[in-house]
Write a protein that holds these residues in place. Structure first.
Motif, mmCIF file in Angstrom:
data_model
loop_
_atom_site.group_PDB
_atom_site.id
_atom_site.type_symbol
_atom_site.label_atom_id
_atom_site.label_comp_id
_atom_site.label_asym_id
_atom_site.label_seq_id
_atom_site.Cartn_x
_atom_site.Cartn_y
_atom_site.Cartn_z
ATOM 1 N N ARG A 23 0.832 -1.214 0.000
ATOM 2 C CA ARG A 23 0.000 0.000 0.000
ATOM 3 C C ARG A 23 0.865 1.263 0.000
ATOM 4 N N SER A 24 1.996 1.230 0.679
ATOM 5 C CA SER A 24 2.866 2.406 0.752
ATOM 6 C C SER A 24 3.685 2.597 -0.522
ATOM 7 N N PHE A 51 8.268 6.035 -4.821
ATOM 8 C CA PHE A 51 8.659 7.434 -4.679
ATOM 9 C C PHE A 51 10.171 7.624 -4.810
ATOM 10 N N GLU A 52 10.931 6.525 -4.706
ATOM 11 C CA GLU A 52 12.362 6.589 -4.985
ATOM 12 C C GLU A 52 12.639 6.463 -6.479
ATOM 13 N N VAL A 53 11.764 5.732 -7.172
ATOM 14 C CA VAL A 53 12.000 5.387 -8.576
ATOM 15 C C VAL A 53 11.386 6.407 -9.523
ATOM 16 N N LEU A 54 10.185 6.905 -9.187
ATOM 17 C CA LEU A 54 9.410 7.755 -10.098
ATOM 18 C C LEU A 54 9.297 9.177 -9.572
ATOM 19 N N LYS A 55 9.066 10.112 -10.507
ATOM 20 C CA LYS A 55 8.777 11.494 -10.114
ATOM 21 C C LYS A 55 7.499 11.505 -9.268
ATOM 22 N N ASP A 56 7.394 12.523 -8.419
ATOM 23 C CA ASP A 56 6.341 12.519 -7.395
ATOM 24 C C ASP A 56 4.939 12.387 -7.983
ATOM 25 N N ASP A 57 4.632 13.122 -9.066
ATOM 26 C CA ASP A 57 3.281 13.070 -9.631
ATOM 27 C C ASP A 57 2.935 11.658 -10.095
ATOM 28 N N LYS A 58 3.869 11.014 -10.786
ATOM 29 C CA LYS A 58 3.612 9.661 -11.290
ATOM 30 C C LYS A 58 3.548 8.656 -10.143
ATOM 31 N N ALA A 59 4.426 8.819 -9.150
ATOM 32 C CA ALA A 59 4.402 7.914 -7.999
ATOM 33 C C ALA A 59 3.083 8.025 -7.244
ATOM 34 N N ARG A 60 2.589 9.261 -7.081
ATOM 35 C CA ARG A 60 1.304 9.437 -6.388
ATOM 36 C C ARG A 60 0.173 8.773 -7.186
ATOM 37 N N TRP A 61 0.269 8.853 -8.524
ATOM 38 C CA TRP A 61 -0.775 8.216 -9.346
ATOM 39 C C TRP A 61 -0.772 6.700 -9.117
ATOM 40 N N PHE A 62 0.406 6.078 -9.141
ATOM 41 C CA PHE A 62 0.487 4.638 -8.907
ATOM 42 C C PHE A 62 -0.033 4.283 -7.514
ATOM 43 N N ALA A 63 0.348 5.068 -6.515
ATOM 44 C CA ALA A 63 -0.104 4.799 -5.147
ATOM 45 C C ALA A 63 -1.625 4.879 -5.047
ATOM 46 N N ALA A 64 -2.211 5.851 -5.760
ATOM 47 C CA ALA A 64 -3.674 5.984 -5.742
ATOM 48 C C ALA A 64 -4.333 4.779 -6.392
ATOM 49 N N GLU A 65 -3.754 4.273 -7.484
ATOM 50 C CA GLU A 65 -4.335 3.105 -8.155
ATOM 51 C C GLU A 65 -4.196 1.850 -7.300
ATOM 52 N N ILE A 66 -3.099 1.736 -6.564
ATOM 53 C CA ILE A 66 -2.955 0.622 -5.623
ATOM 54 C C ILE A 66 -4.052 0.695 -4.564
ATOM 55 N N GLY A 67 -4.286 1.914 -4.056
ATOM 56 C CA GLY A 67 -5.351 2.106 -3.071
ATOM 57 C C GLY A 67 -6.715 1.715 -3.605
ATOM 58 N N LYS A 68 -7.002 2.076 -4.864
ATOM 59 C CA LYS A 68 -8.287 1.717 -5.474
ATOM 60 C C LYS A 68 -8.444 0.200 -5.568
ATOM 61 N N ALA A 69 -7.369 -0.482 -5.975
ATOM 62 C CA ALA A 69 -7.436 -1.943 -6.105
ATOM 63 C C ALA A 69 -7.655 -2.602 -4.748
#
Length: 297
Positions: A23-24, A51-69
């Motif tokens: 989730r994190s 958040f170490e690998v991707l720029k913040d905007d893209k990392a936040r998008w992935f994190a949000a999609e993980i949360g949705k799943a």
């Protein structure tokens, strides 16, 4: 039954990569990705955070999609783009944008004390390119590269919905080349085609980026002008009329003009065809008045 070693070997042989993400946003395992045409070895991601690998905007998008799943509890499917500009670190990431389909499913157990998902990423760049090219072919006039009638109607329907809900005005210009048949008869169809291509170029260069330009048959063009009322659209149309005449005289050594009609959405309109009909009436007013002019209707 397979042994643990055999199951790991099977998962590692998958053509598409499968990421175990918490989730994190931490990568805890990476399986598969053996299709070397599309993927690089992702094992270096294990133990790192989005958040170490991707720029913040893209990392936040992935994190949000993980949360949705995790919240929905069923298969969650998303399409997304990744490019080098999304990845932290100079020279990392793909040089060209790549499109993926992500199939994300919550795991029924925690990983390292966190809820987690399995995220299978499939490279769909080639499929998207084919779909884009087919869409362009279905929406584009072959001679001029402008939009065709299908795309025009789609655009007008969309703008009418905006007008109905927000009262945001849209104007439409219809015009054609005066005495186009005479040009074809005297100079041949190649000259006629050259005139249409030149008009398309002038429209692209002199109209706004948001304007939608279409050729709907023969020498008839339609321009959809969002967020413009009829008065302002008429002024733009008249400048275009003068530019077309001057350029055709220069490039084709032929005296030719255009006539047009302009209209805007009005409250009684029910269909996008209503504004087209009024603009077309304006075109015929211009023709009857001697051509080489644009009339509002």
């Amino acid at each position: 039954m397979f042994t643990q070693q055999q199951l790991t070997a099977i998962l590692s042989s998958l053509p598409d990569p499968a990421f175990i993400l918490t989730r994190s946003g931490r990568y805890t395992e990476v399986f598969g990705g053996k299709d070397a045409r599309h993927y690089h070895d992702g094992s270096a991601l294990i133990g790192r955070s989005l958040f170490e690998v991707l720029k913040d905007d893209k990392a936040r998008w992935f994190a949000a999609e993980i949360g949705k799943a995790l919240e929905c509890g069923v298969l969650h499917i998303v399409e997304y783009e990744l490019s080098g500009s999304d990845v932290k670190g100079a020279g990392d990431g793909p040089s060209e944008p790549i499109w993926f389909e992500g199939r994300v499913r919550a795991l029924p157990f925690q990983v390292d004390g966190e809820d987690a998902v399995v995220w299978v990423a499939s490279n769909i760049t080639e499929k998207n390119d084919v779909e884009r090219k087919l869409r362009e072919l279905s929406e584009t006039d072959a001679l001029t590269g402008l939009y065709n009638r299908r795309k025009l109607i789609e655009t007008l329907d969309h703008r009418m919905q905006i007008f109905a809900s927000e009262q945001s005005q849209t104007s439409v210009l219809i015009f054609d080349l005066d005495n186009f048949k005479r040009l074809n008869d005297e100079r041949g169809h190649h000259a006629g085609d050259s005139a249409l291509i030149e008009i398309a170029r002038l429209c692209r260069e002199n109209l706004r980026q948001d304007d939608v330009i279409a050729r709907i048959g023969g020498d008839e063009f339609v321009i959809v002008m969002p967020d413009l009322d009829c008065k302002d659209a008429l002024a733009i149309a008249d400048r275009l009329r003068k530019q077309v005449s001057a350029e055709l005289r220069e490039s084709l050594r032929y005296e030719s003009t255009i006539s047009g009609g302009v209209s805007e959405f009005s409250q009684p309109d029910r269909f996008s065809s209503d504004i087209l009909k009024r603009a077309d009436e304006g075109l015929y007013v211009s023709k009857r008045a001697g051509r080489n002019r644009v009339s509002a209707c």
